[in-house]
Scaffold this motif. Structure first.
Motif, mmCIF file in Angstrom:
data_model
loop_
_atom_site.group_PDB
_atom_site.id
_atom_site.type_symbol
_atom_site.label_atom_id
_atom_site.label_comp_id
_atom_site.label_asym_id
_atom_site.label_seq_id
_atom_site.Cartn_x
_atom_site.Cartn_y
_atom_site.Cartn_z
ATOM 1 N N GLY A 173 -24.088 104.518 -3.627
ATOM 2 C CA GLY A 173 -24.133 103.632 -4.786
ATOM 3 C C GLY A 173 -24.385 102.175 -4.448
ATOM 4 N N THR A 174 -24.358 101.819 -3.163
ATOM 5 C CA THR A 174 -24.621 100.434 -2.787
ATOM 6 C C THR A 174 -26.125 100.185 -2.710
ATOM 7 O OG1 THR A 174 -24.459 100.956 -0.412
ATOM 8 C CG2 THR A 174 -22.451 100.208 -1.537
ATOM 9 N N TRP A 175 -26.500 98.909 -2.685
ATOM 10 C CA TRP A 175 -27.913 98.526 -2.739
ATOM 11 C C TRP A 175 -28.404 97.955 -1.410
ATOM 12 C CZ3 TRP A 175 -27.693 94.915 -7.655
ATOM 13 C CH2 TRP A 175 -27.149 95.622 -8.733
ATOM 14 N N ASN A 176 -29.722 98.094 -1.223
ATOM 15 C CA ASN A 176 -30.384 97.554 -0.044
ATOM 16 C C ASN A 176 -31.761 97.052 -0.448
ATOM 17 O OD1 ASN A 176 -31.168 97.198 2.800
ATOM 18 N ND2 ASN A 176 -32.445 99.003 2.451
ATOM 19 N N ASP A 177 -32.156 95.901 0.067
ATOM 20 C CA ASP A 177 -33.517 95.460 -0.197
ATOM 21 C C ASP A 177 -34.469 96.267 0.685
ATOM 22 O OD1 ASP A 177 -32.372 94.167 1.997
ATOM 23 O OD2 ASP A 177 -33.666 92.407 1.813
ATOM 24 N N LYS A 178 -35.626 96.629 0.119
ATOM 25 C CA LYS A 178 -36.530 97.564 0.783
ATOM 26 C C LYS A 178 -37.965 97.276 0.374
ATOM 27 C CE LYS A 178 -36.891 101.353 3.349
ATOM 28 N NZ LYS A 178 -36.366 101.449 4.728
ATOM 29 N N LYS A 179 -38.915 97.663 1.227
ATOM 30 C CA LYS A 179 -40.320 97.547 0.858
ATOM 31 C C LYS A 179 -40.596 98.475 -0.322
ATOM 32 C CE LYS A 179 -42.078 95.986 5.298
ATOM 33 N NZ LYS A 179 -43.033 96.222 6.408
ATOM 34 N N CYS A 180 -41.590 98.139 -1.130
ATOM 35 C CA CYS A 180 -41.824 98.826 -2.411
ATOM 36 C C CYS A 180 -42.721 100.056 -2.299
ATOM 37 C CB CYS A 180 -42.441 97.841 -3.405
ATOM 38 S SG CYS A 180 -41.454 96.352 -3.672
ATOM 39 N N ASN A 181 -43.124 100.429 -1.065
ATOM 40 C CA ASN A 181 -44.072 101.533 -0.918
ATOM 41 C C ASN A 181 -43.424 102.855 -0.521
ATOM 42 O OD1 ASN A 181 -43.318 100.839 1.647
ATOM 43 N ND2 ASN A 181 -45.402 100.639 2.472
ATOM 44 N N GLN A 182 -42.096 102.909 -0.537
ATOM 45 C CA GLN A 182 -41.399 104.152 -0.206
ATOM 46 C C GLN A 182 -41.394 105.096 -1.405
ATOM 47 O OE1 GLN A 182 -40.055 104.389 3.129
ATOM 48 N NE2 GLN A 182 -41.397 102.592 3.161
ATOM 49 N N ASN A 183 -41.336 106.385 -1.164
ATOM 50 C CA ASN A 183 -41.216 107.359 -2.251
ATOM 51 C C ASN A 183 -39.742 107.659 -2.498
ATOM 52 O OD1 ASN A 183 -43.939 107.719 -2.886
ATOM 53 N ND2 ASN A 183 -44.237 109.215 -1.263
ATOM 54 N N HIS A 184 -39.261 107.202 -3.640
ATOM 55 C CA HIS A 184 -37.866 107.385 -4.023
ATOM 56 C C HIS A 184 -37.784 108.120 -5.361
ATOM 57 C CE1 HIS A 184 -36.500 105.285 -0.640
ATOM 58 N NE2 HIS A 184 -36.308 104.057 -1.140
ATOM 59 N N LEU A 185 -36.601 108.619 -5.653
ATOM 60 C CA LEU A 185 -36.341 109.353 -6.895
ATOM 61 C C LEU A 185 -36.671 108.487 -8.109
ATOM 62 C CD1 LEU A 185 -35.103 112.001 -8.128
ATOM 63 C CD2 LEU A 185 -32.918 110.751 -8.168
ATOM 64 N N ILE A 186 -37.414 109.040 -9.062
ATOM 65 C CA ILE A 186 -37.721 108.325 -10.313
ATOM 66 C C ILE A 186 -36.520 108.432 -11.243
ATOM 67 C CG2 ILE A 186 -39.182 108.281 -12.357
ATOM 68 C CD1 ILE A 186 -41.436 109.475 -10.649
ATOM 69 N N VAL A 187 -35.956 107.300 -11.609
ATOM 70 C CA VAL A 187 -34.873 107.259 -12.591
ATOM 71 C C VAL A 187 -35.239 106.209 -13.646
ATOM 72 C CG1 VAL A 187 -32.418 106.922 -13.035
ATOM 73 C CG2 VAL A 187 -33.160 107.897 -10.850
ATOM 74 N N CYS A 188 -35.287 106.640 -14.889
ATOM 75 C CA CYS A 188 -35.654 105.744 -15.999
ATOM 76 C C CYS A 188 -34.456 105.525 -16.922
ATOM 77 C CB CYS A 188 -36.797 106.342 -16.811
ATOM 78 S SG CYS A 188 -38.273 106.772 -15.849
ATOM 79 N N GLN A 189 -34.533 104.489 -17.725
ATOM 80 C CA GLN A 189 -33.500 104.233 -18.724
ATOM 81 C C GLN A 189 -34.135 104.057 -20.095
ATOM 82 O OE1 GLN A 189 -31.677 100.596 -17.221
ATOM 83 N NE2 GLN A 189 -32.872 99.358 -18.648
ATOM 84 N N PHE A 190 -33.364 104.382 -21.129
ATOM 85 C CA PHE A 190 -33.852 104.292 -22.515
ATOM 86 C C PHE A 190 -32.793 103.614 -23.367
ATOM 87 C CE2 PHE A 190 -35.621 107.921 -20.387
ATOM 88 C CZ PHE A 190 -36.964 107.888 -20.708
#
Length: 201
Positions: A184-201
């Motif tokens: 649950g913690t955050w890390n700054d990362k390059k934007c070209n990695q393939n990560h899980l898609i999670v959207c909000q509505f």
């Protein structure tokens, strides 16, 4: 997933509120100044602030927009078998697929939402439930500003909640995006990695 009975309950509640408005009842909302005597000048009461018809136009517009949103969300969930959870008035959803940051933004926009952006611990936990379930990281709706190591929400506003991992962020301008770890913690990362898609509505 959002079940048909739940969707019907939401729709039924919305219609009930509209009916109460038409009858001048409160139904848990501020009383409407309805049924006031209108001037006999032939003016359409729907455009006179303070009249019942004016308020009905407003609530009907809100209702119709809500129904459209619910229909789109329901269709999206059933057609692609998305998993959902809710927190703080938001609905979070994932289809279990992975993508880079820009593709995630595009995919969430296509289905009528936006990339998951936790603004408090409860919302962070809701997103974390997917990260744990799929045992992978996800991108968040946060990016580094022009000032190294200063991160903002995508709308440019200041972060009112953070959950950085120890000694993060550490990219110093080289890692523009933010990912969520499986704790649950955050890390700054390059934007070209393939990560899980999670959207909000």
């Amino acid at each position: 997933m959002l079940s048909p009975p739940l969707f019907h309950k939401i729709l039924g509640a919305a219609l009930f509120l509209l009916l109460c408005c038409a009858q001048g009842k409160q139904a848990g909302i501020p009383p409407l100044p309805c049924f006031a005597r209108l001037p006999e000048d032939g003016v359409d009461e729907g455009f006179i602030p303070g009249t019942c018809s004016y308020h009905l136009h407003f609530y009907l517009d809100v209702l119709l927009r809500s129904i459209v949103m619910l229909c789109k969300l329901s269709a999206m969930l059933y057609n692609e078998m998305w998993k959902i959870t809710a927190s703080g008035g938001k609905i979070f959803a994932t289809n279990g697929k992975k993508a880079d940051f820009q593709t995630t933004l595009t995919k969430c926009k296509e289905v009528g939402g936006s990339i998951a952006t936790p603004r408090n611990a409860g919302e962070n936990d809701a997103i974390l439930s997917f990260v744990k379930n799929f045992k992978t990281y996800t991108y968040l709706g946060i990016k580094e500003s022009i000032i190294p190591s200063k991160f903002l929400f995508l709308d440019g506003t200041q972060l009112n909640y953070t959950n950085w991992h120890l000694n993060e962020p550490s990219g110093r301008g080289e890692e523009k995006c933010v990912e969520m770890y499986t704790d649950g913690t955050w890390n700054d990362k390059k934007c070209n990695q393939n990560h899980l898609i999670v959207c909000q509505f």
